[in-house]
Enzyme design. Structure first.
Site, PDB file in Angstrom:
ATOM      1  N   ALA A 286       0.850  -1.270  -0.066  1.00  0.00           N
ATOM      2  CA  ALA A 286      -0.043   0.034  -0.106  1.00  0.00           C
ATOM      3  C   ALA A 286       0.872   1.279  -0.036  1.00  0.00           C
ATOM      4  O   ALA A 286       2.071   1.163   0.203  1.00  0.00           O
ATOM      5  CB  ALA A 286      -0.835  -0.058   1.224  1.00  0.00           C
ATOM      6  N   GLU A 288       0.696   5.541   1.110  1.00  0.00           N
ATOM      7  CA  GLU A 288       0.200   6.448   2.040  1.00  0.00           C
ATOM      8  C   GLU A 288      -0.259   7.699   1.417  1.00  0.00           C
ATOM      9  O   GLU A 288      -0.329   8.687   2.096  1.00  0.00           O
ATOM     10  CB  GLU A 288       0.990   6.617   3.257  1.00  0.00           C
ATOM     11  N   GLU A 322      -0.948   2.600   6.994  1.00  0.00           N
ATOM     12  CA  GLU A 322      -0.944   3.788   6.182  1.00  0.00           C
ATOM     13  C   GLU A 322      -1.607   4.948   6.804  1.00  0.00           C
ATOM     14  O   GLU A 322      -1.214   6.201   6.394  1.00  0.00           O
ATOM     15  CB  GLU A 322      -1.585   3.452   4.834  1.00  0.00           C
TER      16      GLU A 322
END
Length: 886
Positions: A286, A288, A322
């Site tokens: 992922a 951020e 995140e």
């Protein structure tokens, strides 16, 4: 922000070298970007215009900024209302990834300037910059999504910019797209205007001051769900081929987490909304991006009906990681990439901290010891590791430090200091740090200063050593019972067991954390080479209580035996027991103890009842099996039999039926025991797996519980043949569930038949497997000698194609190199690896390759020391087992 740039030489028409870093000249500073982009899904390109407002801080006749694989069509330089140049001279430096704009008229210091560029870029398939991600619609057609990944240094692939973390600016972004497409960016929409019958322009509000690596924009067909449980709108988006309701868990968790972080940090989330998007092609887990977090599909969408407990935990940790970055990293940003750990170490620690608050029944601090801590200690025991604060000189070095040192060891340092200061004091320091440096950039010293101010202790003095130096110590304990003292000595630990005197000069402040029956003494610190400490009760003591500190402890065999008994008597915490096993296993691998001693220790834990401890027992046994994978078949069979004996009784006792009453940890425990008994040959488990699989193959998709899907698939592939392999491959091809598809892809490599190995190795380049997943089918091949050999040959034969698909600077190539090389366990294997790469450029993955070579060297040394020791142990164990069965 200006401080670092103020020390640079002006002009130079290229890159400036400051502190050994290649950075942009400091003659201008960006303040605002007005960026317009129009993607073309037919041509797979995009047109862009960027207007950058600049402060001129030194007299200048040129501006240098970052560009990579961008075609600049026209450039204008303005100052005030005056056009300085409408066609300045451009020069590109591909190696430095810069473009220099030179103009005749000098712009004096103190003036404002504006740089306007029109350009075209490729919607590339490299998962970097502004790129294309594809997915399959229900009618079989291909959908395209244009999305971004800028960290660490790929904003320059998307648009011309000053692509360094300290050069923060505000961004106003406009996306021109088909009317049917959703357009997203970091901020909320300011206006939407019609451009033609089919096109619209979506303009977003101006962002706060932020770094280029956090800029994000997405164009494509997306569905969403929304929650109003936070004071600002939160949405989860996914392409139409995904069930958007599977985003519900992450959506609700995000609302709770943002509220919790605002309170914990005493700092409001400063953006007007939070979007989280599932991206079909994504190189990391992922990213951020401020206000627009992007995820791999499997790390955001969760379906409790088709995914197990461990997947749920992973999704929770990624989402909370995140969201922690929205403050730590986004609001306050490291000033350069050597401070990456400030972002990643804190976000990793914070995800465990918040997970523990939200789901105390998951007991994540227990699994932290076997997960995050062991990951850090494992990599940091190699000579080719690096300090937490690692000097980064060039853009192509940055990707290599997104590893277990920056994330795991970084978070271990944060945990260590939070325990030392106390959590309340630590959090107060964090709040002060965020307030003081909001919208700015920091170095590690700024964090230590804030924590020192909050605690009244000299934090830098204690912690600098942990972040600035590579490695960690092993603390050797000898006992003097007559005067009730222990002698402790620290030395650098290397897995290769060949520490040179010059590599053992760093003395760490080691928090000894002495556990006795009276509790834990947190005040004992070993800050010199060796020291003597009083221990009142010699009957029971243990160092590094709960394994909150970064070191290994080497005890005498007699003390280890006593600790084994103490574990049975309930005197040790779960973390103590798991950590003790981890230390013993790692120290045997590093030459401090005999491997037979570890095998005996593992055997002595047969009455253990905790999942985390069993997880570590089986992990350490697996490490021995991995090192011995090319050894005599009889020894390998003996180790398998030992694993079977360890796991089978418990597996049968707990069973493999999953009930609603099973808690989160029970589910994972049952699943682990099932696989750990079945893979080494437990007949009852194999029969159960084959039965479930037959029902699954016949169309009953609920026949295999998600918790044991991976184990069932692995067992039937290992003990079956082409028929089972083909069913699993078809599951990968046709399943609508990302979790199930990934599981299917990961287990194919367990098949040992030469034809099936060949089939597995044809998958990465077949067009069936996304480039983000190339590592999945090949990773299973490391489970057997034939696969390890085939992997290396495949890599060497396909090297040109591999580097074409996975450019060296982007990180994924290093992962594949590690998978294809690090499972060798002999100096001959090492020689083959070194010989192949001797004539190749290893730029972009040189550190990963060095770590792979170190890992092989360590295993070869371990085998040299303990080959006979393990052979003898296995023979003795087998004889005893046969006798007990008679």
């Amino acid at each position: 922000m200006c401080k670092m740039h103020g020390t640079r030489e002006a002009e130079g028409g290229g890159v400036d070298i400051t502190n050994g870093r290649e950075i942009l000249p400091g003659n201008v500073i960006p303040r605002h970007y007005d960026l317009t982009l129009e993607p073309d899904f037919e041509k797979l390109t995009y047109d862009g215009t960027v207007v950058i407002d600049l402060d001129v801080v030194e007299n200048t006749k040129s501006i240098t900024l970052n560009t990579l694989e961008i075609d600049v069509h026209s450039t204008k330089v303005l100052s005030g209302s005056q056009t300085i140049s409408s066609s300045p001279e451009l020069s590109h430096n591909e190696d430095k990834q810069t473009t220099t704009v030179a103009f005749g008229t000098e712009i004096p210091k103190g003036n404002k300037a504006q740089l306007e560029m029109k350009f075209t870029g490729q919607l590339n398939d490299k998962m970097a910059g502004f790129y294309r991600s594809t997915y399959k619609n229900s009618d079989g057609s291909q959908g395209i999504l244009a999305t971004t990944q800028m960290e660490p240094t790929d904003a320059r692939r998307a648009f011309p910019c000053f692509d360094e973390p300290a050069l923060k600016a505000e961004f106003t972004i406009t996306l021109i797209a088909d009317k049917k497409h959703t357009c997203l960016s970091n901020m909320d929409v300011a206006s939407e205007t019609e451009i033609s019958a089919t096109k619209k322009a979506v303009k977003f509000n101006k962002s706060p001051n932020m770094s280029t690596y956090l800029v994000a924009f997405i164009v494509g067909e997306l569905n969403y769900i929304e929650t109003d449980k936070f004071r600002l709108p939160i949405r989860v988006y996914a392409p139409p081929n995904q069930d958007i309701e599977h985003g519900r868990f992450s959506l609700e968790l995000a609302a709770r987490t943002l509220e919790f972080y605002e309170k914990t940090f005493d700092s409001k989330f400063p953006l007007p909304k939070m979007d989280m998007v599932a991206i079909p092609d994504f190189s990391a887990g992922a990213m951020e991006n401020w206000g627009l977090i992007t995820y791999r599909v499997v790390d955001l969408l969760f379906d409790p009906a088709t995914s197990g407990a461990s997947t749920k935990e992973r999704v929770a940790e990624v989402v909370q990681h995140e969201l922690a970055h929205q403050w730590f990293g986004n609001l306050v940003t490291m000033d350069f990439w050597d401070g990456l750990w400030l972002n990643e170490g804190f976000a990793t620690w914070m995800s465990w901290y918040s997970c523990n608050k939200f789901y105390p029944e998951w007991k994540v601090w227990e699994s932290y010891v076997t997960d995050t801590l062991q990951g850090a200690l494992s990599l940091d025991s190699l000579r080719s590791s690096h300090p937490i604060e690692v000097p980064v000189k060039r853009a192509d070095e940055v990707n290599q430090i997104f590893d277990a040192i920056s994330y795991s060891k970084g978070s271990c340092v944060i945990r260590m200091i939070s325990k030392y200061l106390g959590e309340d004091v630590f959090m107060e320091g964090i709040r002060q740090y965020l307030k003081k440096h909001a919208y700015g950039n920091t170095q590690t010293g700024d964090l230590w200063n804030a924590l020192s101010k909050a605690s009244g202790k000299d934090v830098a003095k204690i912690m600098d050593i942990w972040t600035k130096y590579v490695g960690y110590p092993v603390v050797t304990v000898t006992e003097n019972e007559s005067d009730k003292t222990i002698h402790v000595k620290q030395n650098r630990l290397l897995r290769t067991a060949d520490v040179k005197p010059e590599e053992d000069t760093t003395l760490y402040p080691v928090f000894l954390g002495l556990r006795t029956k009276d509790g834990i003494d947190e005040n004992l610190v070993l800050s010199k080479r060796e020291d003597v400490f009083k221990v009142q009760d010699f009957d029971f003591f243990k160092l590094n209580a709960d394994h909150t500190s970064i070191y290994r402890t080497s005890y005498t065999p007699a003390r280890l035996e006593k600790l084994g008994r103490a574990a049975k008597d309930g005197l040790l915490s779960v973390e103590d027991r798991a950590g003790m096993i981890a230390d013993a296993g790692a120290l045997a691998a590093s030459g401090y103890q005999k491997t037979s001693g570890v095998l005996n220790l593992l055997k002595g834990f047969d009455s253990e009842s905790e999942f985390v401890v069993w997880n570590e027992i089986l992990t350490r046994l697996s490490a021995i099996q991995g090192a011995w994978i090319f050894e005599d078949q009889s020894v390998r069979d003996g180790l398998e039999a030992f694993q079977r004996d360890l796991a089978s009784e418990k597996a049968h006792k707990y069973g493999w039926e999953f009930k609603d009453s099973d808690d989160h940890i029970q589910q994972q425990f049952k699943a682990m025991l099932f696989g750990s008994a079945g893979l080494p040959g437990d007949k009852k488990v194999i029969a159960a797996a084959q039965d479930m699989f037959a029902k699954f193959a016949a169309g009953d998709k609920t026949a295999i519980h998600p918790n044991i899907r991976g184990s069932v698939f692995s067992i039937v592939v290992k003990y079956g043949g082409k028929k089972e392999y083909d069913i699993i491959l078809e599951t990968y091809r046709n399943s609508k569930n990302s979790d199930e598809r990934n599981t299917a892809l990961r287990v194919l490599g367990r098949a040992r038949d030469p034809e099936l190995i060949k089939k597995t190795l044809s998958l990465p380049f077949s067009g069936e497997v996304k480039e983000q997943d190339i590592y999945m089918p090949i990773s299973g091949l490391r489970s057997h000698p034939e696969g390890i050999e085939a992997l290396f040959n495949w890599m060497t034969e396909n090297w040109d194609e591999l580097t074409r698909r996975l450019p060296p600077g982007l990180g994924m190539l290093g992962t594949v190199v590690s998978i294809c090389t690090s499972s060798f366990s002999s100096l001959e294997g090492l020689e083959r690896v070194q010989k192949f790469f001797a004539e190749k450029s290893t730029k972009g993955f040189d550190q990963t390759l060095a770590q792979s070579c170190d890992a092989i060297r360590a295993k070869a040394a371990w085998l040299d020391r303990d080959r006979q020791d393990v052979k003898d142990w296995v023979q003795s164990y087998s004889v005893k087992t046969i006798k007990s069965e008679l």
